[in-house]
Design a protein around this motif. Structure first.
Motif, PDB file in Angstrom:
ATOM      1  N   MET A 218      12.111  25.809  54.090  1.00  0.00           N
ATOM      2  CA  MET A 218      12.911  26.028  55.280  1.00  0.00           C
ATOM      3  C   MET A 218      14.165  25.173  55.199  1.00  0.00           C
ATOM      4  N   THR A 219      15.294  25.732  55.570  1.00  0.00           N
ATOM      5  CA  THR A 219      16.560  25.024  55.522  1.00  0.00           C
ATOM      6  C   THR A 219      16.927  24.525  56.909  1.00  0.00           C
ATOM      7  N   ASP A 220      17.397  23.282  56.969  1.00  0.00           N
ATOM      8  CA  ASP A 220      17.857  22.705  58.231  1.00  0.00           C
ATOM      9  C   ASP A 220      19.224  23.300  58.541  1.00  0.00           C
ATOM     10  N   THR A 221      19.351  24.068  59.624  1.00  0.00           N
ATOM     11  CA  THR A 221      20.600  24.756  59.927  1.00  0.00           C
ATOM     12  C   THR A 221      21.347  24.132  61.102  1.00  0.00           C
ATOM     13  N   THR A 222      21.055  22.875  61.419  1.00  0.00           N
ATOM     14  CA  THR A 222      21.738  22.192  62.507  1.00  0.00           C
ATOM     15  C   THR A 222      23.243  22.173  62.246  1.00  0.00           C
ATOM     16  N   LYS A 223      24.033  22.521  63.244  1.00  0.00           N
ATOM     17  CA  LYS A 223      25.499  22.519  63.093  1.00  0.00           C
ATOM     18  C   LYS A 223      26.006  21.083  62.974  1.00  0.00           C
ATOM     19  N   ILE A 224      26.855  20.845  61.980  1.00  0.00           N
ATOM     20  CA  ILE A 224      27.467  19.539  61.778  1.00  0.00           C
ATOM     21  C   ILE A 224      28.936  19.760  61.470  1.00  0.00           C
ATOM     22  N   GLU A 225      29.793  19.014  62.125  1.00  0.00           N
ATOM     23  CA  GLU A 225      31.223  19.106  61.861  1.00  0.00           C
ATOM     24  C   GLU A 225      31.576  18.392  60.566  1.00  0.00           C
ATOM     25  N   VAL A 226      32.451  18.990  59.802  1.00  0.00           N
ATOM     26  CA  VAL A 226      33.016  18.353  58.615  1.00  0.00           C
ATOM     27  C   VAL A 226      34.447  17.967  58.969  1.00  0.00           C
ATOM     28  N   ALA A 227      34.777  16.700  58.823  1.00  0.00           N
ATOM     29  CA  ALA A 227      36.130  16.216  59.111  1.00  0.00           C
ATOM     30  C   ALA A 227      36.881  16.039  57.807  1.00  0.00           C
ATOM     31  N   VAL A 228      38.124  16.465  57.790  1.00  0.00           N
ATOM     32  CA  VAL A 228      39.002  16.284  56.638  1.00  0.00           C
ATOM     33  C   VAL A 228      40.171  15.443  57.107  1.00  0.00           C
ATOM     34  N   TYR A 229      40.510  14.402  56.359  1.00  0.00           N
ATOM     35  CA  TYR A 229      41.624  13.546  56.743  1.00  0.00           C
ATOM     36  C   TYR A 229      42.415  13.158  55.506  1.00  0.00           C
ATOM     37  N   LEU A 230      43.666  12.828  55.723  1.00  0.00           N
ATOM     38  CA  LEU A 230      44.567  12.473  54.626  1.00  0.00           C
ATOM     39  C   LEU A 230      44.698  10.960  54.524  1.00  0.00           C
ATOM     40  N   PRO A 231      44.236  10.377  53.413  1.00  0.00           N
ATOM     41  CA  PRO A 231      44.436   8.937  53.208  1.00  0.00           C
ATOM     42  C   PRO A 231      45.873   8.670  52.787  1.00  0.00           C
ATOM     43  N   ASP A 232      46.206   7.422  52.539  1.00  0.00           N
ATOM     44  CA  ASP A 232      47.561   7.066  52.124  1.00  0.00           C
ATOM     45  C   ASP A 232      47.894   7.511  50.702  1.00  0.00           C
ATOM     46  N   ASP A 233      46.894   7.898  49.927  1.00  0.00           N
ATOM     47  CA  ASP A 233      47.076   8.284  48.536  1.00  0.00           C
ATOM     48  C   ASP A 233      47.498   9.748  48.440  1.00  0.00           C
ATOM     49  N   ASP A 234      48.675  10.034  47.854  1.00  0.00           N
ATOM     50  CA  ASP A 234      49.108  11.417  47.658  1.00  0.00           C
ATOM     51  C   ASP A 234      48.158  12.131  46.704  1.00  0.00           C
ATOM     52  N   GLY A 235      47.880  13.381  46.963  1.00  0.00           N
ATOM     53  CA  GLY A 235      47.004  14.161  46.103  1.00  0.00           C
ATOM     54  C   GLY A 235      45.532  13.912  46.341  1.00  0.00           C
ATOM     55  N   ALA A 236      45.203  13.212  47.419  1.00  0.00           N
ATOM     56  CA  ALA A 236      43.799  12.938  47.735  1.00  0.00           C
ATOM     57  C   ALA A 236      43.504  13.324  49.175  1.00  0.00           C
ATOM     58  N   VAL A 237      42.259  13.677  49.422  1.00  0.00           N
ATOM     59  CA  VAL A 237      41.796  14.036  50.757  1.00  0.00           C
ATOM     60  C   VAL A 237      40.467  13.328  50.983  1.00  0.00           C
ATOM     61  N   GLY A 238      40.279  12.840  52.187  1.00  0.00           N
ATOM     62  CA  GLY A 238      38.994  12.256  52.556  1.00  0.00           C
ATOM     63  C   GLY A 238      38.196  13.274  53.345  1.00  0.00           C
ATOM     64  N   VAL A 239      36.907  13.337  53.102  1.00  0.00           N
ATOM     65  CA  VAL A 239      36.020  14.249  53.829  1.00  0.00           C
ATOM     66  C   VAL A 239      34.818  13.458  54.330  1.00  0.00           C
ATOM     67  N   ARG A 240      34.324  13.843  55.488  1.00  0.00           N
ATOM     68  CA  ARG A 240      33.151  13.155  56.026  1.00  0.00           C
ATOM     69  C   ARG A 240      32.415  14.077  56.990  1.00  0.00           C
ATOM     70  N   CYS A 241      31.157  13.758  57.192  1.00  0.00           N
ATOM     71  CA  CYS A 241      30.341  14.450  58.185  1.00  0.00           C
ATOM     72  C   CYS A 241      29.357  13.442  58.745  1.00  0.00           C
ATOM     73  N   LYS A 242      28.684  13.806  59.786  1.00  0.00           N
ATOM     74  CA  LYS A 242      27.700  12.917  60.399  1.00  0.00           C
ATOM     75  C   LYS A 242      26.577  12.641  59.402  1.00  0.00           C
TER      76      LYS A 242
END
Length: 91
Positions: free
Chosen positions: A1-25
């Motif tokens: 069985m797969t856990d299908t609880t909704k979770i937000e994924v946040a994407v943010y831009l760090p100070d480094d060009d060409g990079a992206v930060g991603v996070r979730c709960k």
């Protein structure tokens, strides 16, 4: 069985060009596979950036002024659950 609880994924831009930060709960006993693509509708478009035990990550080496989609796949004893992708244009 797969856990299908909704979770937000946040994407943010760090100070480094060409990079992206991603996070979730944070989830107990879960691994996170961070993925990205330029066209989520194509055949097998997702590229694995990395797999971590942390609920956040940086994805580097991206081209400037390009639309990318980011998602996280939760991996636990229930299986794998891909969360809804988020679009962002890199700087």
């Amino acid at each position: 069985m797969t856990d299908t609880t909704k979770i937000e994924v946040a994407v943010y831009l760090p100070d480094d060009d060409g990079a992206v930060g991603v996070r979730c709960k944070a989830r107990k006993q879960t691994m996170y596979r961070w993925e990205y693509c330029k066209d989520p509708i194509g055949v097998n478009p997702w590229i694995i950036a990395n797999t971590t035990s942390a609920s956040s990550s940086f994805i580097g080496g991206l081209d400037s002024n390009v639309m990318y989609w980011f998602r996280v796949v939760l991996i636990n004893n229930f299986g794998e659950t891909a969360l809804s992708p988020k679009p962002i244009v890199t700087l």
